[in-house]
Design an enzyme around this catalytic site. Sequence first.
Site, PDB file in Angstrom:
ATOM      1  N   ARG A 106      10.441  59.904  12.701  1.00 26.03           N
ATOM      2  CA  ARG A 106       9.837  59.218  11.550  1.00 26.03           C
ATOM      3  C   ARG A 106      10.905  59.164  10.464  1.00 26.03           C
ATOM      4  O   ARG A 106      11.400  60.193  10.007  1.00 26.03           O
ATOM      5  CB  ARG A 106       8.597  59.966  11.051  1.00 26.03           C
ATOM      6  CG  ARG A 106       8.088  59.438   9.715  1.00 26.03           C
ATOM      7  CD  ARG A 106       6.731  59.962   9.314  1.00 26.03           C
ATOM      8  NE  ARG A 106       5.681  59.316  10.069  1.00 26.03           N
ATOM      9  CZ  ARG A 106       4.413  59.210   9.644  1.00 26.03           C
ATOM     10  NH1 ARG A 106       4.045  59.692   8.467  1.00 26.03           N
ATOM     11  NH2 ARG A 106       3.508  58.608  10.395  1.00 26.03           N
ATOM     12  N   HIS A 112       5.064  50.646  12.624  1.00 26.43           N
ATOM     13  CA  HIS A 112       4.330  51.879  12.966  1.00 26.43           C
ATOM     14  C   HIS A 112       3.617  51.619  14.307  1.00 26.43           C
ATOM     15  O   HIS A 112       2.392  51.489  14.369  1.00 26.43           O
ATOM     16  CB  HIS A 112       3.331  52.210  11.857  1.00 26.43           C
ATOM     17  CG  HIS A 112       2.815  53.614  11.881  1.00 26.43           C
ATOM     18  ND1 HIS A 112       3.158  54.532  12.854  1.00 26.43           N
ATOM     19  CD2 HIS A 112       1.966  54.272  11.041  1.00 26.43           C
ATOM     20  CE1 HIS A 112       2.547  55.681  12.604  1.00 26.43           C
ATOM     21  NE2 HIS A 112       1.819  55.556  11.510  1.00 26.43           N
ATOM     22  N   GLN A 151       0.561  53.727  15.634  1.00 28.16           N
ATOM     23  CA  GLN A 151      -0.673  53.515  14.873  1.00 28.16           C
ATOM     24  C   GLN A 151      -1.412  52.272  15.368  1.00 28.16           C
ATOM     25  O   GLN A 151      -2.620  52.311  15.615  1.00 28.16           O
ATOM     26  CB  GLN A 151      -0.326  53.354  13.384  1.00 28.16           C
ATOM     27  CG  GLN A 151      -1.538  53.116  12.516  1.00 28.16           C
ATOM     28  CD  GLN A 151      -2.409  54.347  12.391  1.00 28.16           C
ATOM     29  OE1 GLN A 151      -1.939  55.391  12.022  1.00 28.16           O
ATOM     30  NE2 GLN A 151      -3.685  54.231  12.733  1.00 28.16           N
ATOM     31  N   ASP A 195      -4.465  49.804   4.462  1.00 28.14           N
ATOM     32  CA  ASP A 195      -3.427  50.850   4.445  1.00 28.14           C
ATOM     33  C   ASP A 195      -3.149  51.122   2.963  1.00 28.14           C
ATOM     34  O   ASP A 195      -3.584  50.355   2.085  1.00 28.14           O
ATOM     35  CB  ASP A 195      -2.181  50.289   5.173  1.00 28.14           C
ATOM     36  CG  ASP A 195      -1.004  51.254   5.218  1.00 28.14           C
ATOM     37  OD1 ASP A 195      -1.174  52.459   4.930  1.00 28.14           O
ATOM     38  OD2 ASP A 195       0.120  50.791   5.536  1.00 28.14           O
ATOM     39  N   CYS A 226      -5.650  53.383   8.458  1.00 27.89           N
ATOM     40  CA  CYS A 226      -4.738  54.257   9.212  1.00 27.89           C
ATOM     41  C   CYS A 226      -4.687  55.651   8.606  1.00 27.89           C
ATOM     42  O   CYS A 226      -4.308  56.591   9.288  1.00 27.89           O
ATOM     43  CB  CYS A 226      -3.353  53.623   9.294  1.00 27.89           C
ATOM     44  SG  CYS A 226      -2.589  53.294   7.702  1.00 27.89           S
ATOM     45  N   ARG A 277      -5.179  58.861  17.874  1.00 30.33           N
ATOM     46  CA  ARG A 277      -3.714  58.986  17.876  1.00 30.33           C
ATOM     47  C   ARG A 277      -3.287  59.945  18.986  1.00 30.33           C
ATOM     48  O   ARG A 277      -2.298  59.714  19.682  1.00 30.33           O
ATOM     49  CB  ARG A 277      -3.205  59.500  16.518  1.00 30.33           C
ATOM     50  CG  ARG A 277      -3.502  58.594  15.312  1.00 30.33           C
ATOM     51  CD  ARG A 277      -2.715  57.305  15.352  1.00 30.33           C
ATOM     52  NE  ARG A 277      -1.282  57.550  15.437  1.00 30.33           N
ATOM     53  CZ  ARG A 277      -0.497  57.843  14.385  1.00 30.33           C
ATOM     54  NH1 ARG A 277      -0.994  57.874  13.167  1.00 30.33           N
ATOM     55  NH2 ARG A 277       0.802  58.052  14.548  1.00 30.33           N
TER      56      ARG A 277
HETATM   57  N1   CP Z   1      -1.559  57.239   9.798  1.00 32.57           N
HETATM   58  C1   CP Z   1      -0.514  58.097   9.819  1.00 32.57           C
HETATM   59  O1   CP Z   1       0.541  57.837  10.400  1.00 32.57           O
HETATM   60  O2   CP Z   1      -0.745  59.256   9.157  1.00 32.57           O
HETATM   61  P1   CP Z   1       0.347  60.362   8.804  1.00 32.57           P
HETATM   62  O3   CP Z   1       1.285  59.768   7.791  1.00 32.57           O
HETATM   63  O4   CP Z   1      -0.448  61.509   8.265  1.00 32.57           O
HETATM   64  O5   CP Z   1       1.094  60.737  10.051  1.00 32.57           O
HETATM   65  N1  NVA Z   2       2.414  52.090   5.094  1.00 30.64           N
HETATM   66  C1  NVA Z   2       2.234  53.523   5.026  1.00 30.64           C
HETATM   67  C2  NVA Z   2       1.675  54.049   6.300  1.00 30.64           C
HETATM   68  C3  NVA Z   2       1.309  55.511   6.253  1.00 30.64           C
HETATM   69  C4  NVA Z   2       0.785  56.029   7.556  1.00 30.64           C
HETATM   70  C5  NVA Z   2       3.565  54.186   4.689  1.00 30.64           C
HETATM   71  O1  NVA Z   2       4.596  53.767   5.234  1.00 30.64           O
HETATM   72  O2  NVA Z   2       3.571  55.119   3.887  1.00 30.64           O
END
Ligand code: CP
Ligand code: NVA
Length: 321
Positions: A100, A127, A130, A240, A280, A308
């Site tokens: 990530r 993502h 997700q 989101d 999400c 997930r």
């Molecule tokens: N939706 C999602 O990816 O959540 P986190 O940022 O908590 O991993």
């Molecule tokens: N768009 C958001 C998604 C979080 C799961 C971000 O990148 O923070």
Amino acid sequence: MKHLLSLETLSPSDLRAILDRVPAFKRGRSTHPRPLAGQTWALIFSKSSTRTRVSLEVGIRELGGDVLFLNANDIQLGRGEPIEDTARVLGRMLHGAVIRTYAQRDVEDFARHSGIPTINALTDDEHPCQILTDIFTFEEKRGTPIAGKVVTFVGDAACNVPASWIFATAKLGFELRLAAPRAYWPSPGLLRRAGAGEAADWTRHGTGSVTERMTIGNGMLELIEDVRLAARKADLLYTDVWVSMGKEAEKAQRLADLAGYQINAELVALAKPDALVMHCLPAYRGLEIDAATLEAHADTIFTEAENRLHTQKAVIDWLLA
Ligand code: CP
Ligand code: NVA
């Protein structure tokens, strides 16, 4: 060597092959095969996470593997060691990696230089885990494929989550409506990469708001300023956060710009009577969704979060096949 780096680069048949594997992992949580026995995987995260981190740590263990969590700031990567060198070292010790981070390029470089299966656990661009989960959850709840359905995304349509939805609609053939102010529409370059048709149908409504409609691969995409038009007869309303990780400096501007783009009871009333509402997560009640709507749809939203775990096991199983 297979990787899950994006939905952009995942073929429609591989996308469907992953989704098809999920029910067995969900049904047989304590009895499914343990294909990671004897393996050690690492999660290398430069951004915060609750769902992605825990679902992957638990999932890798339940698949029989061992797992390390590496905060990118705690390893030399955070002090400037190149991603290529990090990848070459870790590739000699680990059996798989989940990353990530900010730049999509970093996940791709890691995959190329490590020589081990690599999963994108969120970048600024996409993502994929997700949206695979979201599509599985829609089809599980509805008992019908998502092809031909109407998915309305409400909010910041230029961030990673809607980008992965765009690539998914091109491959699976549903209608994706992105409800956002024009400054939060996805870039023309991204739309072209996803296969958007050149001849967009452009409508200025009586209110002055604009809708652009275009084919995109096997699907249909609409960019819509008027959130109420976007919600009409939708099968799924989805949102989101308005301030994605890395955009904190723009918070005040974003809250002002996106204030009208909330999922609430009034918007849900415009969708189909059996429409699902998904998020999400994490959710900011009173911003992108109001508290009552989130609670009214909590079963869907928290099943989506649980899924997930099951979906990412299916991703790993597909990577090893
Ligand atoms: N939706 C999602 O990816 O959540 P986190 O940022 O908590 O991993
Ligand atoms: N768009 C958001 C998604 C979080 C799961 C971000 O990148 O923070």
